[in-house]
Scaffold this active site. Structure first.
Site, PDB file in Angstrom:
ATOM      1  CD  GLU A  60      16.785  24.552  98.159  1.00  0.00           C
ATOM      2  OE1 GLU A  60      17.506  24.720  99.138  1.00  0.00           O
ATOM      3  OE2 GLU A  60      15.977  23.597  98.086  1.00  0.00           O
ATOM      4  CE  LYS A  79      18.282  21.051  99.180  1.00  0.00           C
ATOM      5  NZ  LYS A  79      17.054  21.082  98.477  1.00  0.00           N
ATOM      6  CB  ILE A 108      12.924   9.121  95.460  1.00  0.00           C
ATOM      7  CG1 ILE A 108      11.794   9.819  94.706  1.00  0.00           C
ATOM      8  CG2 ILE A 108      13.340   7.841  94.754  1.00  0.00           C
ATOM      9  CD1 ILE A 108      12.157  10.192  93.276  1.00  0.00           C
ATOM     10  CE  LYS A 129      17.733  18.069  95.757  1.00  0.00           C
ATOM     11  NZ  LYS A 129      16.520  18.643  95.181  1.00  0.00           N
ATOM     12  CB  THR A 156       8.532  24.204 103.907  1.00  0.00           C
ATOM     13  OG1 THR A 156       8.489  25.558 103.524  1.00  0.00           O
ATOM     14  CG2 THR A 156       7.386  23.451 103.275  1.00  0.00           C
TER      15      THR A 156
HETATM   16  N1  HSE Z   1      14.235  23.108  96.214  1.00  0.00           N
HETATM   17  C1  HSE Z   1      14.312  21.693  96.157  1.00  0.00           C
HETATM   18  C2  HSE Z   1      13.594  21.192  94.929  1.00  0.00           C
HETATM   19  C3  HSE Z   1      13.716  21.108  97.398  1.00  0.00           C
HETATM   20  O1  HSE Z   1      12.839  21.974  94.335  1.00  0.00           O
HETATM   21  O2  HSE Z   1      13.785  20.050  94.538  1.00  0.00           O
HETATM   22  C4  HSE Z   1      13.919  19.632  97.564  1.00  0.00           C
HETATM   23  O3  HSE Z   1      15.280  19.312  97.640  1.00  0.00           O
END
Ligand code: HSE
Length: 403
Positions: free
Chosen positions: A183, A98, A129, A198, A13
């Site tokens: 994911e 990440k 962001i 994150k 994506t």
């Molecule tokens: N799977 C992650 C989310 C994608 O839903 O935030 C973006 O990092």
């Protein structure tokens, strides 16, 4: 200025969105020369020129014309291998991975020093962001007290749909997958691991300390039931999956990820669907808030593009806060006030409560509201997550400042 020739690794994506953004822009002086994919046969929604795709990453790493690698695959260790090789081959790297960065951050710092190459990864945290670059540059002082927020779009999408729209959890998850937010293994999203990765990255850039993901308490939304939603509604609150790093003076800090009750008036109360929101608290300025799309191809591609453009101007993270002395120490002997709803597990035996404020038992479910140390939650994490236990935090840090 040297032209940017990009080798793109990963064409899901986000990779496809970046390809479209770069190809459709007249002002981006960059070209995607090669794209490494897992399978050439996989059907794709966009057409690409003959010969652009390869399954052999060496065609990118060993190509002297390619001066920038953009890595957006979803495996941590394979990505680390590719990113390290690319930097050792003299290329700068932009990554949105990440899991890879959170796991290998210390080694990635060393490789940047050793090779003199730059690795930028604002796309790894909160999609569109610009949280990493802001923490790195603007908040480069010791006024920072806390960074907390919604760092995962998919779980927030599910919570919004279930909580605000009364939709079914499984349907909402399926839609988050279909829309390209989740994911490839969505347990990363709903069990809180993606938020945690994150948070680990944010913590290094916020206060200069690396804490391995495995050392942090993380709890997700997978056991949320109608009873939990009803409890929150009766109190006039929403439930959000919140990641936070909190400093206590100059000496110590803690960090964790878990669902939290959020009252109206809090900045993150109105952060819905796939949006993310980050609250930055500091001395002198109290609270600031960053809000934007946290998941999805184009929002994440915008962040990758920003990093690509920053490299044109030789921008790099300096990790200045890692040199601060003394740096705060990570502690977990901090009491939280939580709601714990359960059915079969005996939470009185499993958890050494510091105190209990409220208890409820009915034929359908039971809950306890009380104080518990983060370290005790961490010790019980496997047993808790294996059963039908939903945990939710009552926020209390800096509460006296929020009037
Ligand atoms: N799977 C992650 C989310 C994608 O839903 O935030 C973006 O990092």
């Amino acid at each position: 200025m040297e032209k940017i020739n990009i080798g793109l690794v990963g064409f899901g994506t986000v990779g496809q969105a970046l390809y479209q953004v770069i190809n459709n822009s007249r002002n981006v002086h960059a070209e995607i020369k090669k794209v490494c994919v897992r399978s050439l046969e996989k059907p794709r929604s966009i057409e690409v020129p003959q010969g652009l795709l390869t399954t052999n990453v060496d065609e990118i790493v060993d190509d002297a014309d390619i001066n920038l690698v953009v890595e957006v695959i979803d495996q941590a260790d394979a990505a680390f291998e590719i990113v390290s090789r690319a930097m050792r081959a003299g290329k700068n790297v932009v990554s949105g991975n990440k899991a890879m960065i959170a796991k290998h951050l210390t080694e990635l710092l060393d490789i940047q020093k050793e090779t003199g190459r730059a690795l930028l990864y604002d796309a790894s945290s909160c999609g569109s962001i610009p949280v990493i670059r802001n923490l790195e540059e603007y908040y480069d002082n010791d006024l920072l007290l806390e960074v907390k927020g919604i760092l995962n779009g998919s779980s927030n999408y599910i919570l919004s749909r279930v909580f605000d729209h009364g939709e079914d959890y499984a349907d909402a998850l399926a839609r988050a997958q279909k829309l390209g937010f989740a994911e490839s293994n969505p347990t990363q999203d709903i069990c809180g691991f993606d938020s945690l990765n994150k948070l680990v990255i944010i913590t290094l850039h916020a206060i200069g300390v690396y804490v391995a993901p495995a050392d942090v308490f993380v709890y997700g939304i997978e056991h949320l039931t109608a009873a939990d939603i009803q409890y929150a509604r009766e109190k006039g609150m929403k439930i959000k999956l919140v990641a936070q790093v909190v400093k206590f003076g100059e000496e110590t800090f803690t960090m964790f990820v878990m669902p939290e009750f959020v009252a109206p008036g809090r900045y993150i109360y109105s952060v819905d669907d796939e949006y993310n929101g980050v609250v930055i608290r500091g001395e002198c300025y109290d609270r600031q808030f960053m809000f934007g799309k946290g998941a999805g191809g184009f929002p994440t591609a915008s962040s990758l593009l920003s990093d690509i453009m920053a490299l044109r101007h030789d921008y790099r993270y300096e990790y200045k806060k890692t040199a601060f002395s003394p740096r705060p120490e990570y502690v977990t002997d901090i009491a939280l006030k939580i709601y714990a709803r359960y059915s079969t597990t005996d939470l009185h035996t499993l958890l050494p409560w510091q105190s209990i404020d409220e208890e409820y038992r009915s034929a359908s479910h039971r809950y306890v509201v009380g104080e518990i140390l983060i370290s005790d939650l961490y010790k019980a994490r496997t047993a808790l997550a294996a059963d039908d236990v939903f945990l939710c935090n009552f926020p209390r840090f800096f509460a006296e400042r929020d009037n």
